[in-house]
Design an enzyme around this catalytic site. Structure first.
Site, PDB file in Angstrom:
ATOM      1  N   LYS A   1     -11.516  -2.051   7.804  1.00 29.52           N
ATOM      2  CA  LYS A   1     -10.671  -3.025   8.491  1.00 29.52           C
ATOM      3  C   LYS A   1     -10.964  -3.022   9.983  1.00 29.52           C
ATOM      4  O   LYS A   1     -11.299  -4.051  10.541  1.00 29.52           O
ATOM      5  CB  LYS A   1      -9.197  -2.721   8.246  1.00 29.52           C
ATOM      6  CG  LYS A   1      -8.642  -3.394   7.005  1.00 29.52           C
ATOM      7  CD  LYS A   1      -8.491  -2.534   5.839  1.00 29.52           C
ATOM      8  CE  LYS A   1      -8.061  -3.228   4.584  1.00 29.52           C
ATOM      9  NZ  LYS A   1      -7.314  -2.333   3.714  1.00 29.52           N
TER      10      LYS A   1
ATOM     11  N   TRP B   1       0.835  -1.213   0.000  1.00 24.05           N
ATOM     12  CA  TRP B   1       0.000   0.000   0.000  1.00 24.05           C
ATOM     13  C   TRP B   1       0.866   1.257   0.000  1.00 24.05           C
ATOM     14  O   TRP B   1       0.533   2.251  -0.650  1.00 24.05           O
ATOM     15  CB  TRP B   1      -0.977  -0.010   1.170  1.00 24.05           C
ATOM     16  CG  TRP B   1      -1.986  -1.110   1.044  1.00 24.05           C
ATOM     17  CD1 TRP B   1      -2.163  -2.156   1.900  1.00 24.05           C
ATOM     18  CD2 TRP B   1      -2.946  -1.287  -0.010  1.00 24.05           C
ATOM     19  NE1 TRP B   1      -3.173  -2.967   1.439  1.00 24.05           N
ATOM     20  CE2 TRP B   1      -3.668  -2.455   0.279  1.00 24.05           C
ATOM     21  CE3 TRP B   1      -3.257  -0.568  -1.169  1.00 24.05           C
ATOM     22  CZ2 TRP B   1      -4.685  -2.932  -0.541  1.00 24.05           C
ATOM     23  CZ3 TRP B   1      -4.273  -1.034  -1.994  1.00 24.05           C
ATOM     24  CH2 TRP B   1      -4.972  -2.206  -1.667  1.00 24.05           C
TER      25      TRP B   1
ATOM     26  N   ASP C   1      -0.942   6.450   6.683  1.00 25.07           N
ATOM     27  CA  ASP C   1      -2.030   5.557   6.301  1.00 25.07           C
ATOM     28  C   ASP C   1      -2.151   4.539   7.442  1.00 25.07           C
ATOM     29  O   ASP C   1      -1.270   3.702   7.632  1.00 25.07           O
ATOM     30  CB  ASP C   1      -1.674   4.854   4.973  1.00 25.07           C
ATOM     31  CG  ASP C   1      -2.754   3.861   4.530  1.00 25.07           C
ATOM     32  OD1 ASP C   1      -3.715   3.637   5.284  1.00 25.07           O
ATOM     33  OD2 ASP C   1      -2.610   3.311   3.418  1.00 25.07           O
TER      34      ASP C   1
HETATM   35  C1  LIG Z   1      -6.892  -1.847   2.593  1.00 27.70           C
HETATM   36  C2  LIG Z   1      -5.835  -0.811   2.593  1.00 27.70           C
HETATM   37  C3  LIG Z   1      -5.811   0.212   1.634  1.00 27.70           C
HETATM   38  C4  LIG Z   1      -6.842   0.298   0.528  1.00 27.70           C
HETATM   39  O1  LIG Z   1      -8.023   0.785   1.075  1.00 27.70           O
HETATM   40  P1  LIG Z   1      -9.283   1.211   0.165  1.00 27.70           P
HETATM   41  O2  LIG Z   1     -10.211   1.743   1.218  1.00 27.70           O
HETATM   42  O3  LIG Z   1      -9.760  -0.015  -0.512  1.00 27.70           O
HETATM   43  O4  LIG Z   1      -8.840   2.263  -0.781  1.00 27.70           O
HETATM   44  C5  LIG Z   1      -4.832   1.152   1.727  1.00 27.70           C
HETATM   45  N1  LIG Z   1      -3.893   1.123   2.692  1.00 27.70           N
HETATM   46  C6  LIG Z   1      -3.864   0.148   3.622  1.00 27.70           C
HETATM   47  C7  LIG Z   1      -2.801   0.144   4.666  1.00 27.70           C
HETATM   48  C8  LIG Z   1      -4.835  -0.848   3.600  1.00 27.70           C
HETATM   49  O5  LIG Z   1      -4.820  -1.812   4.525  1.00 27.70           O
END
Ligand SMILES: *Cc1c(COP(=O)(O)O)cnc(C)c1O
Length: 360
Positions: free
Chosen positions: A197, A101, A173
């Site tokens: 998540k 990511w 993030d």
């Molecule tokens: C799942 C995830 C993403 C992608 O998330 P979306 O909401 O599908 O855009 C980005 N960064 C991390 C760390 C993730 O776990």
């Protein structure tokens, strides 16, 4: 009705108490005579839900007053673009790339700013988090971007190990470990996380942003401006009301459990149960550096693809589902977010032991 233990990486399991409350309130939310899904986002019913969700998040994350909490759409992916578009000044940004990511975030930012990858662990398939020191960081960067938990490979960056410069905004993030362990929000310029998540259903992205970073940026689409969403309290257009409502219930659930520090303790115990067994096993092996191991996404494998497949299939037959590793990684991944009860982890360890005894 039989609920399974769902180890999905996202969307993922939600607290059963929260689902039950949502079910109870489905047809008639607190005497309104309607579901939260059916309400005007301008109604006083919804207004209270919206405000309370943000307030509870502030409380459990200890968010200082000079930060705004935003409820946006477009997932973490939208933030990959919104961050550079809104923070761009000198046109340079630093990225720590410790997983899939982070790599994607850097790739998207390259469209808008000059990206400097401070360090990357791609050389060893992201099996560790690169160590950095301040001398590696650009004092004139517009921001420094990190990922606190690498969902795909199963590594994490603890609060105490984050290295950053005082005058360069730190952007994180936190999609896969927000609210799972304590981070000092005051160190960050922006924290963002997709809800699906560790917070609620897909459809809403939480953005926590320091007020001095909220500026007028005229040459980008209105919907991509932090300022418009901050000025309108995330009600510029119709927000994902139901997802925000569900997140609010999850925040309350965390508060009742004693807050993030209390949840962190439980999470560490859950992860330890699984890692201790993996380390003692002759069949299963961990896939990342021990110190960097995530307490949310636990990757392991047998080293034999056929056996991995058999494990995943038989586990599912025993009510332990979604254990397949990410498509580029293979093996197994057990995502044990806040809502995964310790009983689920114990059941998984018991099944692994039993599988090992039958297959060695
Ligand atoms: C799942 C995830 C993403 C992608 O998330 P979306 O909401 O599908 O855009 C980005 N960064 C991390 C760390 C993730 O776990």
């Amino acid at each position: 009705m039989a609920r399974v233990f769902n180890f999905s990486a996202g969307p993922s399991t939600l607290p059963e108490e929260v689902l039950k409350q949502a079910a109870e309130e489905m047809l008639d939310y607190k005497g309104s005579g309607m579901s939260v899904m059916e309400m005007s986002h301008r109604s006083s019913w919804y207004d209270e839900i919206h405000k309370k969700a943000a307030e509870t998040l502030r409380e459990i994350m200890n968010i200082p007053d000079n930060y705004k909490v935003l409820f946006l759409q477009g997932g973490a992916h939208m933030q990959f673009a919104m961050v550079p578009l809104n923070l761009k000044k000198n046109g340079r940004a630093d990225y720590l790339v410790a997983g899939q990511w982070g790599k994607k975030a850097a790739g998207e930012a390259r469209k808008f700013v000059s990206v400097n990858v401070v360090a990357s662990s791609e050389d060893k398939t992201f099996s560790y988090v690169p160590k950095i020191d301040k001398s590696m960081l650009d004092p004139n960067a517009d921001y420094f971007h990190i990922t606190t938990n690498n969902t795909v490979y199963g590594t994490r960056l603890r609060d105490k190990d984050i290295v950053c410069l005082d005058n360069v905004p730190l952007v994180a993030d936190m999609s896969s470990n927000i609210l799972s362990e304590v981070y000092d929000v005051s160190r960050f310029g922006i924290i963002y996380a997709g809800a699906q998540k560790n917070m609620g259903p897909a459809g809403v992205t939480i953005v926590i942003i320091r007020e001095d970073l909220i500026k007028e940026v005229e040459d980008i689409p209105t919907m991509l401006q932090y300022k418009i969403h901050a000025d309108k309290d995330s009600l510029y257009n119709t927000p994902p009301c139901y997802s925000i409502y569900m997140c609010g219930l999850v925040f309350e659930w965390i508060k009742k459990k004693g807050g993030v520090a209390a949840i962190q303790k439980i999470n560490e115990e859950k992860a330890k149960l699984l890692y201790d067994y993996i380390d003692s096993s002759n069949l299963f092996k961990g896939t990342v550096e021990k110190y960097d191991r995530s307490i949310m996404n636990v990757n392991f494998k047998t080293g034999n693809e056929e056996l991995d497949k058999k494990f995943i299939k038989e586990a599912a037959e025993n009510g332990l589902v979604n254990l397949k590793g990410y498509r580029t990684v293979g093996g197994m991944r057990a995502s044990i977010y806040n809502a995964m009860p310790v009983e689920g982890v114990k059941a998984l360890v018991e099944f692994m032991k039993e599988f090992e005894s039958r297959n060695s």
